[in-house]
Design a protein around this motif. Structure first.
Motif, PDB file in Angstrom:
ATOM      1  N   ALA A  10       0.530  -1.128   0.106  1.00  0.00           N
ATOM      2  CA  ALA A  10      -0.312  -0.156  -0.112  1.00  0.00           C
ATOM      3  C   ALA A  10       0.218   0.916   0.008  1.00  0.00           C
ATOM      4  O   ALA A  10       0.106   2.286   0.453  1.00  0.00           O
ATOM      5  N   GLY A  11       1.879   0.681   0.028  1.00  0.00           N
ATOM      6  CA  GLY A  11       3.325   1.879  -0.109  1.00  0.00           C
ATOM      7  C   GLY A  11       3.513   2.515   1.211  1.00  0.00           C
ATOM      8  O   GLY A  11       3.996   3.752   1.221  1.00  0.00           O
ATOM      9  N   TYR A  12       3.367   1.765   2.590  1.00  0.00           N
ATOM     10  CA  TYR A  12       3.575   2.280   3.484  1.00  0.00           C
ATOM     11  C   TYR A  12       4.799   2.257   4.328  1.00  0.00           C
ATOM     12  O   TYR A  12       5.297   0.752   3.751  1.00  0.00           O
ATOM     13  N   ARG A  13       5.824   2.383   5.385  1.00  0.00           N
ATOM     14  CA  ARG A  13       7.127   1.765   5.177  1.00  0.00           C
ATOM     15  C   ARG A  13       6.904   1.259   6.830  1.00  0.00           C
ATOM     16  O   ARG A  13       6.764   2.019   7.907  1.00  0.00           O
ATOM     17  N   PRO A  14       6.897   0.184   6.900  1.00  0.00           N
ATOM     18  CA  PRO A  14       6.900  -0.587   8.257  1.00  0.00           C
ATOM     19  C   PRO A  14       8.587  -0.139   9.149  1.00  0.00           C
ATOM     20  O   PRO A  14       9.719   0.038   8.375  1.00  0.00           O
ATOM     21  N   PHE A  33       5.234  -3.960  14.808  1.00  0.00           N
ATOM     22  CA  PHE A  33       5.777  -2.753  13.907  1.00  0.00           C
ATOM     23  C   PHE A  33       4.472  -2.262  14.198  1.00  0.00           C
ATOM     24  O   PHE A  33       3.523  -2.480  14.270  1.00  0.00           O
ATOM     25  N   TYR A  34       5.489  -0.862  13.444  1.00  0.00           N
ATOM     26  CA  TYR A  34       4.631  -0.045  13.315  1.00  0.00           C
ATOM     27  C   TYR A  34       5.144   0.553  11.793  1.00  0.00           C
ATOM     28  O   TYR A  34       6.003   0.711  11.011  1.00  0.00           O
ATOM     29  N   PHE A  35       3.427   1.698  11.690  1.00  0.00           N
ATOM     30  CA  PHE A  35       3.826   2.142  10.416  1.00  0.00           C
ATOM     31  C   PHE A  35       2.775   3.469  10.437  1.00  0.00           C
ATOM     32  O   PHE A  35       2.350   3.590  11.313  1.00  0.00           O
ATOM     33  N   THR A  36       3.104   4.071   9.324  1.00  0.00           N
ATOM     34  CA  THR A  36       2.474   6.061   9.576  1.00  0.00           C
ATOM     35  C   THR A  36       1.852   5.724   8.222  1.00  0.00           C
ATOM     36  O   THR A  36       2.400   5.600   7.438  1.00  0.00           O
ATOM     37  N   GLY A  37       0.200   5.573   8.957  1.00  0.00           N
ATOM     38  CA  GLY A  37      -0.464   5.497   7.435  1.00  0.00           C
ATOM     39  C   GLY A  37      -1.868   6.341   7.163  1.00  0.00           C
ATOM     40  O   GLY A  37      -1.000   7.357   6.904  1.00  0.00           O
ATOM     41  N   PRO A  38      -3.160   6.349   6.633  1.00  0.00           N
ATOM     42  CA  PRO A  38      -3.991   7.605   5.966  1.00  0.00           C
ATOM     43  C   PRO A  38      -4.005   8.708   7.165  1.00  0.00           C
ATOM     44  O   PRO A  38      -3.685   8.248   8.637  1.00  0.00           O
ATOM     45  N   ASP A  39      -3.663   9.243   6.823  1.00  0.00           N
ATOM     46  CA  ASP A  39      -3.815  10.607   7.048  1.00  0.00           C
ATOM     47  C   ASP A  39      -2.984  10.919   8.048  1.00  0.00           C
ATOM     48  O   ASP A  39      -2.665  11.804   9.415  1.00  0.00           O
ATOM     49  N   GLY A  40      -1.914  10.534   7.652  1.00  0.00           N
ATOM     50  CA  GLY A  40      -0.653  10.325   9.121  1.00  0.00           C
ATOM     51  C   GLY A  40      -0.564   9.949  10.356  1.00  0.00           C
ATOM     52  O   GLY A  40       0.166   9.816  11.022  1.00  0.00           O
ATOM     53  N   ILE A  41      -2.067   9.248  10.358  1.00  0.00           N
ATOM     54  CA  ILE A  41      -2.263   8.239  11.971  1.00  0.00           C
ATOM     55  C   ILE A  41      -0.651   6.674  11.702  1.00  0.00           C
ATOM     56  O   ILE A  41      -1.088   6.343  10.895  1.00  0.00           O
ATOM     57  N   GLU A  42      -0.024   7.197  12.808  1.00  0.00           N
ATOM     58  CA  GLU A  42       0.844   5.654  13.270  1.00  0.00           C
ATOM     59  C   GLU A  42      -0.488   5.078  14.146  1.00  0.00           C
ATOM     60  O   GLU A  42      -1.022   5.236  14.725  1.00  0.00           O
ATOM     61  N   PHE A  43       0.331   3.373  13.488  1.00  0.00           N
ATOM     62  CA  PHE A  43      -0.423   2.478  13.785  1.00  0.00           C
ATOM     63  C   PHE A  43       0.507   1.228  13.919  1.00  0.00           C
ATOM     64  O   PHE A  43       1.661   1.470  13.365  1.00  0.00           O
ATOM     65  N   GLU A  44       0.447   0.641  15.177  1.00  0.00           N
ATOM     66  CA  GLU A  44       0.955  -0.768  15.933  1.00  0.00           C
ATOM     67  C   GLU A  44       0.135  -1.804  14.895  1.00  0.00           C
ATOM     68  O   GLU A  44      -0.710  -1.980  15.293  1.00  0.00           O
TER      69      GLU A  44
END
Length: 124
Positions: free
Chosen positions: A92-96, A108-119
């Motif tokens: 999807a183009g995000y960087r773990p 792991f973490y990544f910054t997803g839609p709208d700059g929200i960080e997900f774990e």
């Protein structure tokens, strides 16, 4: 008591919902008009969901949430297969980043839609 939902403000609830459903095997539970002439899309499973909200008026950019009171630092999602989820995140183009393996699970973490960080976390 289990957590039922979180409500976060995003630029485009439908676009964010599409991405999160693809990443986490979620479904759209509800979509409709909400407060301030806005739109909400609820995504998740039968037990809990994430409410994606946008008001009618344009949104202002927020400061770094880790240094703001009432900031949202990240949203933790339990996944069945961490490696499969990581592959989806990359596709999807995000960087773990910040991979870790400690009790009680791997993550792991990544910054997803709208700059929200997900774990993304998997409990074995």
């Amino acid at each position: 008591m289990p957590l039922e939902h979180l409500n976060v403000t995003v630029a485009d609830p439908r676009a964010a919902a599409e991405t999160l459903c693809a990443l986490f095997d979620w479904e759209i539970r509800w979509e409709g008009a909400s407060i301030y002439d806005g739109l909400s899309v609820h995504v998740g499973d039968d037990a809990s969901y994430l409410a994606l909200y946008s008001p009618r008026t344009p949104l202002a950019a927020a400061e770094d949430s880790y240094h703001a009171q009432r900031g949202l630092n990240h949203i933790g999602i339990v996944v069945r297969d961490l490696e499969e989820t990581e592959a989806r995140v990359k596709a999807a183009g995000y960087r773990p980043r910040s991979h870790a393996d400690y009790e009680p699970g791997r993550r792991f973490y990544f910054t997803g839609p709208d700059g929200i960080e997900f774990e993304a976390v998997q409990y074995d």
